[in-house]
Design a protein around this motif. Structure first.
Motif, PDB file in Angstrom:
ATOM      1  N   ILE A  59       0.819  -1.214   0.048  1.00  0.00           N
ATOM      2  CA  ILE A  59      -0.005   0.167   0.023  1.00  0.00           C
ATOM      3  C   ILE A  59       0.876   1.158  -0.085  1.00  0.00           C
ATOM      4  O   ILE A  59       0.539   2.310  -0.782  1.00  0.00           O
ATOM      5  N   ARG A  60       1.745   1.193   0.901  1.00  0.00           N
ATOM      6  CA  ARG A  60       2.807   2.464   0.933  1.00  0.00           C
ATOM      7  C   ARG A  60       3.427   2.410  -0.519  1.00  0.00           C
ATOM      8  O   ARG A  60       3.434   3.803  -0.947  1.00  0.00           O
ATOM      9  N   GLY A  61       3.915   1.712  -1.130  1.00  0.00           N
ATOM     10  CA  GLY A  61       4.722   1.684  -2.294  1.00  0.00           C
ATOM     11  C   GLY A  61       3.696   2.243  -3.341  1.00  0.00           C
ATOM     12  O   GLY A  61       4.101   3.089  -4.165  1.00  0.00           O
ATOM     13  N   ARG A  62       2.386   1.857  -3.437  1.00  0.00           N
ATOM     14  CA  ARG A  62       1.620   2.160  -4.245  1.00  0.00           C
ATOM     15  C   ARG A  62       1.160   3.669  -4.131  1.00  0.00           C
ATOM     16  O   ARG A  62       1.163   4.500  -5.212  1.00  0.00           O
ATOM     17  N   ILE A  63       1.157   4.176  -2.972  1.00  0.00           N
ATOM     18  CA  ILE A  63       0.744   5.523  -2.641  1.00  0.00           C
ATOM     19  C   ILE A  63       2.065   6.378  -3.115  1.00  0.00           C
ATOM     20  O   ILE A  63       2.000   7.475  -3.725  1.00  0.00           O
ATOM     21  N   ARG A  64       3.094   5.858  -2.663  1.00  0.00           N
ATOM     22  CA  ARG A  64       4.476   6.685  -3.269  1.00  0.00           C
ATOM     23  C   ARG A  64       4.555   6.843  -4.671  1.00  0.00           C
ATOM     24  O   ARG A  64       5.006   7.914  -4.982  1.00  0.00           O
TER      25      ARG A  64
END
Length: 285
Positions: A59-64
């Motif tokens: 999730i963090r990767g996709r947001i970033r």
């Protein structure tokens, strides 16, 4: 600072929905017969699995990738700062014990906070294939059917189906048991699903009439709380305080008042000292 977002709020919600679906698919695909507990937090029953962390990393990767300058607050990864007005509130698996045991009530919860207020949110109740979403001022929907959500109204307390949950520490659970013993004879029945995000969506969808609980954290109720409010529910704490880990109550406005007035004299925001307990243990998913 500009008062205008760099993209429409609906675009942020669409991004959250897509990420929540991707994370849910990953969790279903990679979940073994019994996920391994890799860490405990507040108590031996407050568990973390490797897939909790993997989902939050995804999730963090996709947001970033899409929003590199936004802040993120996640249950497993903590807070990472950003330069924009937007912060993402992430619970990669709400209902980890259900996930661990193969029970169907666990979810991926992602909320979008703008200038300190929740403005959009999605709860993907993965095993049920149900995705709930809301945008502030635009209503709440079960996206998998296109249904606009409405909480139940006109339900008196004595006929209310009430969802709740229990904490991890014995001293908290002992008080929650006392409160529950007082509430149960005065309502239709109690339901305990094991996921605060899912419970709030159940209020929004009219599957339960009300919800109360002491203990869930911001990431547990951020998205689900907005979904319930956009479905017509009221959410708050005791005596006009905002909802918080101390206590969260959610129901249609008239029922909210009745449930509040039932709970308030019971002092539900307390825990018993551990030294006052003997032979007790417990936890929550």
């Amino acid at each position: 600072m500009s008062n205008v977002l760099d993209v429409p709020l609906s675009d942020l919600l669409d991004l959250a929905v897509g990420i929540a679906r991707e994370a849910g698919d990953m969790l279903l695909d990679k979940r073994p017969d019994r996920p391994e507990v890799i860490q405990t937090k507040s108590s031996p029953t407050d568990v973390v699995t490797a897939l909790d962390r993997a989902a939050e990393e995804l999730i963090r990767g996709r947001i970033r990738e899409s929003r590199p300058h936004d802040a993120i607050l996640g249950e497993e990864g903590g807070h990472s700062s950003g330069e924009n007005r937007v912060r993402w509130i992430v619970d990669p698996v709400d209902g980890t014990v259900n996930f661990l045991y193969g029970l169907p009530e666990w979810s991926v919860s992602i909320a979008v906070e703008v200038d300190g207020e929740i403005a959009a949110g999605v709860v993907n109740v993965v095993p049920r294939g149900e995705v709930f979403a809301a945008e502030r001022g635009a209503g709440a929907y079960l996206l998998t059917t296109g249904e606009r959500l409405r909480c139940n109204t006109g339900v008196p307390l004595a006929q209310a189906l009430v969802a709740t949950g229990f904490g991890y520490r014995p001293g908290r659970r002992a008080v929650q048991a006392q409160v529950l013993a007082h509430v149960l004879p005065r309502v239709r029945d109690i339901r305990r699903a094991g996921s605060a995000a899912s419970d709030l969506c159940s209020v929004a969808a009219g599957r339960v009439d009300a919800y109360y609980e002491r203990g869930p954290q911001y990431w547990d109720y951020a998205a689900g709380g907005l979904i319930a409010v956009e479905a017509g529910a009221r959410i708050g704490g005791l005596y006009g305080k905002p909802y918080s880990p101390e206590l969260t109550i959610c129901a249609a406005p008239d029922l909210f008042e009745e449930l509040h007035d039932l709970l308030a004299p019971l002092d539900p925001e307390r825990d018993l000292p551990e030294r006052d307990l003997s032979g007790t243990s417990g936890g929550e998913g």
